[in-house]
Enzyme design. Structure first.
Site, PDB file in Angstrom:
ATOM      1  N   THR A 176      18.178  64.969 -17.229  1.00  0.00           N
ATOM      2  CA  THR A 176      17.625  65.913 -16.259  1.00  0.00           C
ATOM      3  C   THR A 176      16.962  67.049 -17.030  1.00  0.00           C
ATOM      4  O   THR A 176      17.641  67.831 -17.704  1.00  0.00           O
ATOM      5  CB  THR A 176      18.743  66.496 -15.362  1.00  0.00           C
ATOM      6  OG1 THR A 176      19.435  65.415 -14.749  1.00  0.00           O
ATOM      7  CG2 THR A 176      18.161  67.415 -14.302  1.00  0.00           C
ATOM      8  N   LYS A 206      14.640  65.439  -8.734  1.00  0.00           N
ATOM      9  CA  LYS A 206      15.992  65.704  -9.243  1.00  0.00           C
ATOM     10  C   LYS A 206      16.344  67.188  -9.073  1.00  0.00           C
ATOM     11  O   LYS A 206      17.496  67.544  -8.791  1.00  0.00           O
ATOM     12  CB  LYS A 206      16.071  65.294 -10.715  1.00  0.00           C
ATOM     13  CG  LYS A 206      17.379  65.587 -11.394  1.00  0.00           C
ATOM     14  CD  LYS A 206      18.535  64.723 -10.932  1.00  0.00           C
ATOM     15  CE  LYS A 206      19.845  65.226 -11.534  1.00  0.00           C
ATOM     16  NZ  LYS A 206      20.969  64.380 -11.376  1.00  0.00           N
ATOM     17  N   LYS A 208      22.138  74.552 -16.778  1.00  0.00           N
ATOM     18  CA  LYS A 208      20.819  74.287 -17.376  1.00  0.00           C
ATOM     19  C   LYS A 208      19.843  73.783 -16.305  1.00  0.00           C
ATOM     20  O   LYS A 208      18.703  74.227 -16.218  1.00  0.00           O
ATOM     21  CB  LYS A 208      21.036  73.269 -18.500  1.00  0.00           C
ATOM     22  CG  LYS A 208      19.849  72.608 -19.132  1.00  0.00           C
ATOM     23  CD  LYS A 208      19.537  71.207 -18.635  1.00  0.00           C
ATOM     24  CE  LYS A 208      20.573  70.158 -18.698  1.00  0.00           C
ATOM     25  NZ  LYS A 208      20.186  68.856 -18.139  1.00  0.00           N
TER      26      LYS A 208
HETATM   27  P1  NAP Z   1      27.004  64.513 -22.297  1.00  0.00           P
HETATM   28  O1  NAP Z   1      28.210  63.723 -21.965  1.00  0.00           O
HETATM   29  O2  NAP Z   1      27.135  65.924 -22.759  1.00  0.00           O
HETATM   30  O3  NAP Z   1      26.178  63.668 -23.403  1.00  0.00           O
HETATM   31  C1  NAP Z   1      25.008  64.174 -23.965  1.00  0.00           C
HETATM   32  C2  NAP Z   1      24.455  63.135 -24.937  1.00  0.00           C
HETATM   33  O4  NAP Z   1      23.227  63.608 -25.466  1.00  0.00           O
HETATM   34  C3  NAP Z   1      25.375  62.844 -26.123  1.00  0.00           C
HETATM   35  O5  NAP Z   1      25.289  61.495 -26.450  1.00  0.00           O
HETATM   36  C4  NAP Z   1      24.755  63.720 -27.223  1.00  0.00           C
HETATM   37  O6  NAP Z   1      25.043  63.245 -28.529  1.00  0.00           O
HETATM   38  C5  NAP Z   1      23.289  63.541 -26.892  1.00  0.00           C
HETATM   39  N1  NAP Z   1      22.439  64.616 -27.428  1.00  0.00           N
HETATM   40  C6  NAP Z   1      22.418  65.918 -27.050  1.00  0.00           C
HETATM   41  N2  NAP Z   1      21.477  66.575 -27.733  1.00  0.00           N
HETATM   42  C7  NAP Z   1      20.878  65.673 -28.552  1.00  0.00           C
HETATM   43  C8  NAP Z   1      19.836  65.758 -29.505  1.00  0.00           C
HETATM   44  N3  NAP Z   1      19.196  66.913 -29.771  1.00  0.00           N
HETATM   45  N4  NAP Z   1      19.472  64.634 -30.157  1.00  0.00           N
HETATM   46  C9  NAP Z   1      20.113  63.451 -29.915  1.00  0.00           C
HETATM   47  N5  NAP Z   1      21.117  63.316 -29.036  1.00  0.00           N
HETATM   48  C10 NAP Z   1      21.491  64.419 -28.357  1.00  0.00           C
HETATM   49  O7  NAP Z   1      25.983  64.575 -21.068  1.00  0.00           O
HETATM   50  P2  NAP Z   1      25.869  63.569 -19.810  1.00  0.00           P
HETATM   51  O8  NAP Z   1      26.796  64.015 -18.746  1.00  0.00           O
HETATM   52  O9  NAP Z   1      25.866  62.176 -20.308  1.00  0.00           O
HETATM   53  O10 NAP Z   1      24.394  63.971 -19.307  1.00  0.00           O
HETATM   54  C11 NAP Z   1      23.221  63.485 -19.940  1.00  0.00           C
HETATM   55  C12 NAP Z   1      22.008  63.874 -19.085  1.00  0.00           C
HETATM   56  O11 NAP Z   1      22.165  63.294 -17.779  1.00  0.00           O
HETATM   57  C13 NAP Z   1      21.882  65.389 -18.879  1.00  0.00           C
HETATM   58  O12 NAP Z   1      20.517  65.743 -18.850  1.00  0.00           O
HETATM   59  C14 NAP Z   1      22.527  65.615 -17.512  1.00  0.00           C
HETATM   60  O13 NAP Z   1      22.027  66.782 -16.887  1.00  0.00           O
HETATM   61  C15 NAP Z   1      22.143  64.323 -16.783  1.00  0.00           C
HETATM   62  N6  NAP Z   1      23.050  63.908 -15.699  1.00  0.00           N
HETATM   63  C16 NAP Z   1      24.406  63.994 -15.827  1.00  0.00           C
HETATM   64  C17 NAP Z   1      25.211  63.571 -14.755  1.00  0.00           C
HETATM   65  C18 NAP Z   1      26.730  63.634 -14.834  1.00  0.00           C
HETATM   66  O14 NAP Z   1      27.392  63.532 -13.767  1.00  0.00           O
HETATM   67  N7  NAP Z   1      27.329  63.767 -16.004  1.00  0.00           N
HETATM   68  C19 NAP Z   1      24.637  63.059 -13.599  1.00  0.00           C
HETATM   69  C20 NAP Z   1      23.257  62.940 -13.525  1.00  0.00           C
HETATM   70  C21 NAP Z   1      22.468  63.370 -14.590  1.00  0.00           C
HETATM   71  P3  NAP Z   1      26.425  63.646 -29.258  1.00  0.00           P
HETATM   72  O15 NAP Z   1      27.419  62.595 -28.835  1.00  0.00           O
HETATM   73  O16 NAP Z   1      26.110  63.593 -30.682  1.00  0.00           O
HETATM   74  O17 NAP Z   1      26.815  65.022 -28.786  1.00  0.00           O
END
Ligand code: NAP
Length: 284
Positions: free
Chosen positions: A93, A168, A236
């Site tokens: 997102t 979104k 964010k």
């Molecule tokens: P998360 O659990 O915090 O995972 C973030 C991922 O991104 C991790 O694998 C992290 O790697 C990687 N990452 C972050 N910065 C990076 C960079 N500069 N270069 C390479 N890899 C990087 O987050 P999430 O919940 O999966 O969410 C991911 C996205 O989906 C976000 O944009 C969020 O807003 C969106 N989203 C989330 C949900 C939800 O319910 N969780 C629902 C819909 C959409 P590391 O393992 O090394 O930290």
């Protein structure tokens, strides 16, 4: 099709597991490589030794990282290694502006881009029931659809590049309002000494029923705030919504309130908790 997945966080891991069940060949990469190694072992797939090696032969590259800068950093890192004609799909997102920047950079390498954020939470990613809102070229979406179908229950084409992220943003504004309403109402029920489990049960079946109440109602009243959706990430997203609204001189009071509340929780060290941790501020 050969699929490369970048970002194995709460969402990316579920997506990878579902694509791995299909006939598509997948490889994974994660910044913290131990996570990629562990998942690759579990799924009997390959963890690419570098982000560049992940994309070299990939037809479709799926990105699921945190924020705008992260998406652009990833694109910068893979740009020279991408196969012309391949498709990069960003499911993170981020802002519509970032989607447009990404599409422009990739077009210079004859690589297609879709902004394809998702809704449905960690449960949706795990169960392959995400709702996906897509911006970009419609024919590109049709090429990628067989892969996206493995992780989504619903895929809607919303328009040109950025339209997926715009949609979104609508979802995230609503999620803020729902979070405010559910946490406030359940804190009220608690203060009234009502049986919370029964309250959630009966309210869920009526006009005020909703996904967030069903999936987070009980856990929040038990003070369990494991993500889920980290509140720092929703913070964010809401900042993105605010910036988009400012462009149209629109005010989003609910968003403003929720940003302030999340900021307070983040200052208190709760940024990695689920957004239902807003319940902490509602209890008297
Ligand atoms: P998360 O659990 O915090 O995972 C973030 C991922 O991104 C991790 O694998 C992290 O790697 C990687 N990452 C972050 N910065 C990076 C960079 N500069 N270069 C390479 N890899 C990087 O987050 P999430 O919940 O999966 O969410 C991911 C996205 O989906 C976000 O944009 C969020 O807003 C969106 N989203 C989330 C949900 C939800 O319910 N969780 C629902 C819909 C959409 P590391 O393992 O090394 O930290």
């Amino acid at each position: 099709m050969q699929v490369g997945i970048i970002g194995l966080g709460a969402m990316g891991t579920g997506m990878a597991r579902n694509i791995a069940k299909s006939e598509h060949v997948i490889k994974v990469w994660n910044r913290t490589s131990a996570k990629a190694q562990k998942l690759a072992k579990e799924l009997n797939i390959q963890a690419a030794p570098s982000i560049q090696q992940l994309v070299t032969n990939a037809d479709i590259i799926l990105i699921c990282v945190a924020a705008d800068n992260d998406v652009l950093e990833v694109i910068d890192a893979i740009l020279e290694s991408l196969k012309p004609g391949s498709i990069v799909i960003d499911t993170s997102t981020v802002s519509s502006a970032t989607a447009k920047t990404a599409a422009k950079i990739l077009a210079g390498r004859q690589v297609h881009f879709l902004d394809a954020p998702v809704s449905g939470g960690v449960e949706g990613a795990k169960n392959g029931t995400l709702a996906m809102m897509v911006g970009g070229n419609k024919n590109t979406l049709e090429k990628a659809r067989p892969v996206l179908d493995t992780m989504c229950a619903r895929i809607l084409y919303m328009g040109g590049t950025g339209a997926g992220q715009g949609t979104k943003a609508v979802n995230q504004i609503m999620a803020a309002g729902i979070n405010q309403a559910v946490t406030e109402a359940l804190a009220f029920a608690d203060a009234e000494g009502l049986p919370l489990e029964k309250v959630i049960d009966v309210v869920s079946g009526g006009a005020a029923g909703n996904w967030f109440l069903n999936h987070r109602g009980l856990t929040m009243t038990q003070h369990q705030y494991q993500p889920g959706f980290k509140l720092a990430l929703h913070h964010k997203d809401l900042k993105i919504c605010q910036t988009m609204a400012e462009k149209n001189s629109a005010d989003l009071p609910l968003v403003r309130q929720t940003i302030d509340d999340y900021q307070q929780l983040m200052n208190d060290g709760f940024g990695d908790e689920d957004i239902s941790a807003l319940f902490r501020l509602k209890q008297t």
